[in-house]
Write a protein that holds these residues in place. Structure first.
Motif, short mmCIF file in Angstrom:
data_model
loop_
_atom_site.label_atom_id
_atom_site.label_comp_id
_atom_site.label_asym_id
_atom_site.label_seq_id
_atom_site.Cartn_x
_atom_site.Cartn_y
_atom_site.Cartn_z
N THR A 59 -29.89 -19.90 -9.79
CA THR A 59 -29.69 -20.15 -8.36
C THR A 59 -28.37 -19.55 -7.90
O THR A 59 -28.31 -18.80 -6.93
N LEU A 60 -27.30 -19.88 -8.61
CA LEU A 60 -25.97 -19.34 -8.28
C LEU A 60 -25.55 -18.22 -9.22
O LEU A 60 -24.84 -17.30 -8.81
N ILE A 61 -25.96 -18.31 -10.48
CA ILE A 61 -25.51 -17.33 -11.46
C ILE A 61 -26.69 -16.77 -12.25
O ILE A 61 -27.72 -17.43 -12.42
N ASP A 62 -26.50 -15.56 -12.76
CA ASP A 62 -27.54 -14.87 -13.52
C ASP A 62 -27.39 -15.21 -15.00
O ASP A 62 -27.04 -14.36 -15.82
N SER A 63 -27.68 -16.45 -15.33
CA SER A 63 -27.46 -16.93 -16.70
C SER A 63 -28.73 -17.02 -17.53
O SER A 63 -28.65 -17.24 -18.75
N GLU A 64 -29.89 -16.85 -16.90
CA GLU A 64 -31.13 -16.99 -17.65
C GLU A 64 -31.24 -16.01 -18.82
O GLU A 64 -31.69 -16.39 -19.91
N PRO A 65 -30.84 -14.71 -18.65
CA PRO A 65 -30.89 -13.81 -19.81
C PRO A 65 -30.03 -14.29 -20.97
O PRO A 65 -30.42 -14.15 -22.14
N ALA A 66 -28.86 -14.87 -20.67
CA ALA A 66 -27.99 -15.38 -21.73
C ALA A 66 -28.63 -16.57 -22.43
O ALA A 66 -28.58 -16.69 -23.66
N HIS A 67 -29.25 -17.45 -21.65
CA HIS A 67 -29.95 -18.59 -22.25
C HIS A 67 -31.09 -18.11 -23.14
O HIS A 67 -31.32 -18.66 -24.22
N GLN A 68 -31.83 -17.11 -22.67
CA GLN A 68 -32.96 -16.61 -23.43
C GLN A 68 -32.51 -15.99 -24.76
O GLN A 68 -33.10 -16.25 -25.82
N LYS A 69 -31.45 -15.17 -24.71
CA LYS A 69 -30.94 -14.55 -25.93
C LYS A 69 -30.44 -15.60 -26.91
O LYS A 69 -30.71 -15.52 -28.12
N ALA A 70 -29.69 -16.59 -26.41
CA ALA A 70 -29.16 -17.63 -27.28
C ALA A 70 -30.28 -18.46 -27.88
O ALA A 70 -30.23 -18.85 -29.06
N PHE A 71 -31.32 -18.73 -27.09
CA PHE A 71 -32.48 -19.48 -27.56
C PHE A 71 -33.16 -18.74 -28.71
O PHE A 71 -33.45 -19.32 -29.77
N LEU A 72 -33.41 -17.45 -28.53
CA LEU A 72 -34.09 -16.66 -29.55
C LEU A 72 -33.23 -16.48 -30.80
O LEU A 72 -33.74 -16.52 -31.93
N LYS A 73 -31.93 -16.29 -30.60
CA LYS A 73 -31.03 -16.14 -31.74
C LYS A 73 -30.94 -17.44 -32.54
O LYS A 73 -30.87 -17.43 -33.78
N ALA A 74 -30.96 -18.57 -31.82
CA ALA A 74 -30.91 -19.87 -32.51
C ALA A 74 -32.17 -20.06 -33.35
O ALA A 74 -32.10 -20.50 -34.51
N LEU A 75 -33.32 -19.73 -32.78
CA LEU A 75 -34.57 -19.85 -33.54
C LEU A 75 -34.56 -18.94 -34.76
O LEU A 75 -34.98 -19.33 -35.86
N ASP A 76 -34.08 -17.71 -34.54
CA ASP A 76 -34.04 -16.75 -35.65
C ASP A 76 -33.14 -17.23 -36.77
O ASP A 76 -33.48 -17.11 -37.95
N SER A 77 -32.01 -17.81 -36.42
CA SER A 77 -31.08 -18.30 -37.44
C SER A 77 -31.66 -19.50 -38.19
O SER A 77 -31.26 -19.77 -39.33
N LEU A 78 -32.60 -20.18 -37.55
CA LEU A 78 -33.26 -21.33 -38.19
C LEU A 78 -34.53 -20.92 -38.92
O LEU A 78 -35.22 -21.75 -39.52
N GLY A 79 -34.86 -19.62 -38.84
CA GLY A 79 -35.99 -19.10 -39.59
C GLY A 79 -37.35 -19.36 -38.98
O GLY A 79 -38.36 -19.37 -39.69
N VAL A 80 -37.40 -19.56 -37.65
CA VAL A 80 -38.68 -19.83 -36.98
C VAL A 80 -38.79 -18.97 -35.73
O VAL A 80 -37.81 -18.34 -35.30
N SER A 81 -39.97 -18.95 -35.14
CA SER A 81 -40.17 -18.22 -33.89
C SER A 81 -41.22 -18.97 -33.07
O SER A 81 -41.92 -19.85 -33.57
#
Length: 224
Positions: free
Chosen positions: A13-35
Motif C-alpha cells: 500500500t505504502l511501500i514496495d515490500s512484497e518482492p522482499a517478502h517473497q524472496k525471504a519466504f522462498l529463501k527461508a523454505l530453501d534453507s529448511l529443505g522444503v518447497s
C-alpha cells in the motif's frame, strides 16, 4: 460522517515490500529443505506471520515452531529488504496530509521487527503518530483489532477513520472495524474481488486526488 484520520496498511500500500517478502519466504523454505507450489506465497498476501507459519506447516509437514519460522524468515528478510522503496507517489501523499495536520496511523500484519526495518529503509517513520504491528495485537487482520487499537490511540472514532488497503485480508479488517475502507490493489486482477461495502480504487487511479476529495480539499493540480 466527516473523515478525520487515515489508517494505512504498509506492505503493498505504502511501500514496495512484497518482492522482499517473497524472496525471504522462498529463501527461508530453501534453507529448511522444503518447497511449496508455484504461486503459494502470493496466495498468502496480507496474512500475518502466524497464519503464514500455519500454512507452511500444513503444506510441508515441517516440525517448526512459530518462533523458529519467524527467526528464519527474519534472517533472510534483513538482507532482502535493502532495496525497498515507497510505492508510486505515497511519500508525496504522506507529506501533503501531514502538512494538513491529518492524523495518520500505520496498521500492519508484519512483525514489529519487519515493520520498523521497512520504515527505516524508506524513511517513513516520522509520518505516523501511531504504529500497530502484528505483535501489538492478539489477532491480526482480518480481525479489526489493529485498526480499532489505532483509532483508540488517536482518540478518533472508528467511523471517522479511513482505512487504505491493497489486500482482501486488510479490507476485511477495515470493514469489520466499521471504518470507511478503500481497496486500492496493486493488481487489477483483484478488483472484481472487492467486497461490496468497500470502496474500490483501481491501481491506475490517482490515490492523492481521491483522498483530497474524500477529505474535502481542493485538488491544486486541477486549477492549473
Amino acid at each position: 460522517m466527516t473523515l478525520k484520520a487515515i489508517l494505512w496498511d504498509m506492505d503493498g500500500t505504502l511501500i514496495d515490500s512484497e518482492p522482499a517478502h517473497q524472496k525471504a519466504f522462498l529463501k527461508a523454505l530453501d534453507s529448511l529443505g522444503v518447497s511449496v507450489g508455484f504461486g503459494t506465497q502470493k496466495e498468502m498476501l496480507g496474512l500475518s506471520s502466524v497464519e503464514v507459519h500455519q500454512r507452511v506447516v500444513e503444506l510441508t509437514g515441517l516440525n517448526i515452531t512459530l518462533a523458529q519460522w519467524r527467526s528464519e524468515k527474519w534472517r533472510h528478510y534483513q538482507y532482502c529488504s535493502r532495496n525497498i522503496t515507497p510505492l508510486k507517489n505515497s511519500q508525496a501523499i504522506l507529506d501533503a496530509f501531514s502538512a494538513k495536520a491529518i492524523p495518520m496511523a500505520l496498521v500492519s500484519n508484519s512483525s514489529r521487527d519487519e515493520l520498523e526495518l521497512n520504515l527505516e529503509v524508506t524513511n517513513l517513520r516520522n509520518y505516523f503518530k501511531v504504529i500497530i504491528s502484528r505483535d501489538d495485537v492478539e489477532n491480526g487482520k482480518p480481525s479489526p483489532e489493529g485498526y480499532l487499537a489505532a483509532a483508540k490511540a488517536l482518540s478518533i472514532k472508528a467511523n471517522e477513520c479511513l482505512v487504505i488497503e491493497d489486500s482482501l485480508t486488510g479490507v476485511k479488517a477495515g470493514l469489520a472495524a466499521k471504518m470507511t475502507t478503500l481497496f486500492h490493489p496493486e493488481s487489477d486482477s483483484l478488483a472484481p474481488l472487492c467486497p461490496e461495502d468497500a470502496i474500490l480504487l483501481r491501481p491506475d487511479k490517482d490515490l492523492n486526488a481521491w483522498l483530497l476529495k474524500a477529505f474535502n480539499y481542493p485538488d491544486e493540480n486541477r486549477k492549473r
